[in-house]
Enzyme design. Structure first.
Site, PDB file in Angstrom:
ATOM      1  CG  ASP A 199      -1.770  -1.105   1.245  1.00 26.63           C
ATOM      2  OD1 ASP A 199      -3.188  -0.622   1.044  1.00 26.63           O
ATOM      3  OD2 ASP A 199      -1.643  -2.177   1.447  1.00 26.63           O
ATOM      4  CD  GLU A 207      -9.844  -2.844   1.250  1.00 25.01           C
ATOM      5  OE1 GLU A 207      -8.794  -3.316   1.694  1.00 25.01           O
ATOM      6  OE2 GLU A 207     -11.139  -3.142   1.493  1.00 25.01           O
ATOM      7  CG  ASP A 255      -4.863 -10.006   2.048  1.00 28.99           C
ATOM      8  OD1 ASP A 255      -4.960  -9.205   1.232  1.00 28.99           O
ATOM      9  OD2 ASP A 255      -5.029  -9.797   3.047  1.00 28.99           O
ATOM     10  CD  GLN A 275       1.958  -6.803   2.307  1.00 29.24           C
ATOM     11  OE1 GLN A 275       1.424  -5.533   2.183  1.00 29.24           O
ATOM     12  NE2 GLN A 275       1.719  -7.924   2.317  1.00 29.24           N
TER      13      GLN A 275
END
Length: 621
Positions: free
Chosen positions: A202, A559, A365, A249
């Site tokens: 992110d 989102e 995910d 990540q």
């Protein structure tokens, strides 16, 4: 023109008339007259506000005025009637980034201590033992703040040790910097308002948005916190919470450094320190054989840890656990308890959760592409990112360090990093490219075959610049149309989930859902290969979707979206962050904010004009 209003009176009258479903918003779902008369308190002049968008703007402006606790206030009619594109972009630039900014220090911890994820009465902050400055600072703070304690993470802690922290989960310290009068936390920007932790991938996309909006200091701060995490926790974390210590990540650190360097000529000292850390991460996180490096020479996501991931809500894995509960003749909750406590161990279930944790490490995910298989895959996404790392390191060494970069006793040259990239490119073309399908597929190195799930990650090689012109043409002309909906590209094709059982959970990274990082990487990839008209189209589709939803739903910037219905009303796992607020959206959502600002940089003036009047993409393309 400005109107002087009795703030509370007008606020209540507007809500009573227009918010018919009582959700503290004015949206297209409300059944009010969509027409409200404003009367200036001093001149008695009237102005009629008409339509969902203008009425919701009025509500937002009044909500801001209410925070001043004044009886009277001025509402600027130009703000009520503002072009929606300009309004969204302005609020992202001027308001949202600030609202999403956090620090791990005396000031910032006051907010974080009250976080809903703080599962005990006393909030715990974990600090790495080798961060001597941090240990001293936070231990002093422990004496000042109520319901707060500091725990020191030992050096070289084990996976087993991390598992013990689940009994007292907490936030992890990030970087501090010396300001004139005090030490302060290096700021970071969270994905959405309910988060108080820094998320890995992110943060890269957020960084792109910050750089566009001239907030270079905050983008640099993200890089500083990436560096801190690698040095003190051994990796860029999924997020800085104790239960993420075993999970990294998607690797995008080098891309952020290059973006910053393009925007602002960095000092060589700053660049050197970050390039050293990029190389450290590359060597120790990604290129350890048997961990995230596989026998094929390509990489995989591979998180450590055993059993269920800590962060999911109760009941999330019931569909997975149910057959095992039956196998052991236990009620599902009792089985779950014994499995979590490791008094009952099942090797097959353990393997499922190795894949599940690794999938969460991927950022996707969840998706049917990676369920129960992630750790067996040389995935297209991670190898595209690492190809870009190799190209970035080569570029930085050549451009800034005279083609020789020394770390300890090793001198790196751009040529050797170009060779690493060439090796990866050749391997991906050998194992992942599928000429018949015109797509890149993940390669199952355990079963020696491609896993032919059609995912938006097939476009990541365009972004990384690793395909040739022939592959790019096939991706754009044959693969891309299979993903395109009115509002952008879906996380997978509809065909790819056709055989998923109807009773199975709907996975949020698959069809029909659309995500900002997929769009942004696609746009840059199209521009890389000179598909400029197609880039304009894909940018317009996504920005139209964001604008349409914000106009119809009180400024909502969520989102993710359901692209089948062009809506933020997503009924899949985890809900949709950014949709729950009262009266005014204060922060949007990090990478969607960034995608809006980035897209506006690409879009031509003619299309921007059409966007402002919400002309449907289907009427243009």
């Amino acid at each position: 023109m400005k109107f002087v209003l009795n703030i509370d009176k007008v606020f209540q009258e507007l809500l009573l008339q227009e918010d018919t479903d009582k959700d503290k918003k004015i949206t297209k779902d409300d059944n009010g007259p969509k027409k409200f008369v404003l009367v200036d308190e001093t001149t008695k002049q009237e102005e009629v506000i008409v339509g969902t968008y203008h009425l919701s703007n009025l509500l937002q402006e009044l909500a801001q005025l209410k925070e001043t606790n004044s009886a009277l206030g001025e509402v600027d009619l130009s703000r009520i009637q503002e072009n929606p594109v300009q309004r969204i972009s302005r609020k992202i630039r001027d308001d949202y980034w600030g609202e999403l900014t956090r620090t791990i220090d005396k000031k910032g911890l006051t907010q974080i201590i009250e976080d809903e994820k703080t599962s005990s009465d006393v909030a715990t902050l974990y600090v790495a033992a080798k961060d001597k400055q941090g240990v001293t600072y936070f231990q002093a703070l422990e004496k000042e703040l109520p319901n707060f304690k500091v725990e020191i993470l030992p050096e070289n802690y084990s996976v087993e040790y991390v598992e013990t922290l689940n009994e007292k989960p907490g936030i992890l310290a990030l970087a501090l910097e010396q300001k004139i009068y005090s030490l302060q936390g290096v700021p970071f920007v969270v994905p959405g308002g309910r988060f108080n932790e820094m998320y890995g991938w992110d943060s890269y996309f957020i960084g792109v948005g910050l750089l566009i909006d001239g907030q270079i200091g905050k983008a640099i701060a993200i890089a500083e916190n990436f560096k801190y995490q690698i040095i003190h926790y051994g990796k860029i974390l999924n997020a800085n919470r104790s239960y993420y210590l075993t999970r990294t990540q998607p690797p995008l650190y080098s891309s952020l450094i290059v973006e910053i360097a393009k925007k602002k000529t960095p000092s060589l000292e700053w660049l050197r320190s970050h390039l050293e850390t990029v190389i450290l991460e590359y060597n120790t996180v990604w290129m350890v054989q048997g961990n995230r490096l596989t026998p094929t020479g390509l990489n995989r996501y591979k998180a450590d840890g055993i059993g269920m991931p800590f962060e999911v809500e109760p009941g999330h894995f019931d569909d997975v656990l149910e057959p095992y509960a039956k196998k052991y003749n236990l009620p599902i909750r009792e089985f779950e308890k014994q499995y979590l406590q490791r008094t009952l161990v099942d090797a097959e279930l353990d393997e499922y959760f190795v894949h599940d944790r690794s999938m969460r490490e991927s950022g996707h995910d969840t998706t049917n592409r990676l369920i129960n298989t992630c750790a067996n895959l040389n995935s297209v996404d991670v190898n595209s990112f690492l190809y870009k790392y190799e190209k970035d390191v080569a570029y930085l060494i050549k451009t800034y360090f005279g083609n020789a970069f020394q770390v300890g006793d090793i001198i790196y040259t751009s040529e050797e990093w170009e060779q690493k990239a060439l090796f990866r490119k050749d391997k991906m073309n050998e194992l992942c490219w599928n000429e018949d399908a015109s797509m890149y597929f993940d390669y199952d190195f355990v079963n020696h075959k491609q896993f032919s799930f059609e995912a938006a990650t097939t476009f990541f090689p365009l972004w990384a610049g690793l395909c040739d012109e022939h592959q790019a043409k096939k991706l754009v002309e044959i693969a891309l149309p299979q993903f395109v909906k009115t509002g952008g590209i879906t996380g997978s094709t509809k065909a790819s989930i056709a055989n998923v059982p109807e009773e199975a959970p709907q996975r949020q990274w698959d069809y029909p859902f659309g995500w900002a990082p997929h769009q942004m990487l696609l746009w840059e990839g199209l521009i890389n290969y000179n598909y400029l008209d197609k880039a304009q189209e894909m940018v317009y589709r996504w920005l139209w979707l964001i604008t349409r939803n914000a106009v119809d739903y009180n400024g909502t910037i969520p989102e993710k979206f359901d692209l089948e219905i062009s809506s933020h009303k997503v009924f899949a796992e985890y809900g949709n962050v950014g949709t729950e607020f009262d009266y005014i959206a204060k922060e949007g959502f990090g990478w969607v904010n960034a995608s809006y600002q980035y897209g506006l940089q690409i879009l031509n003036e003619e299309l921007k004009e059409k966007l402002g009047t919400l002309v449907s993409p289907d009427d243009i393309f």
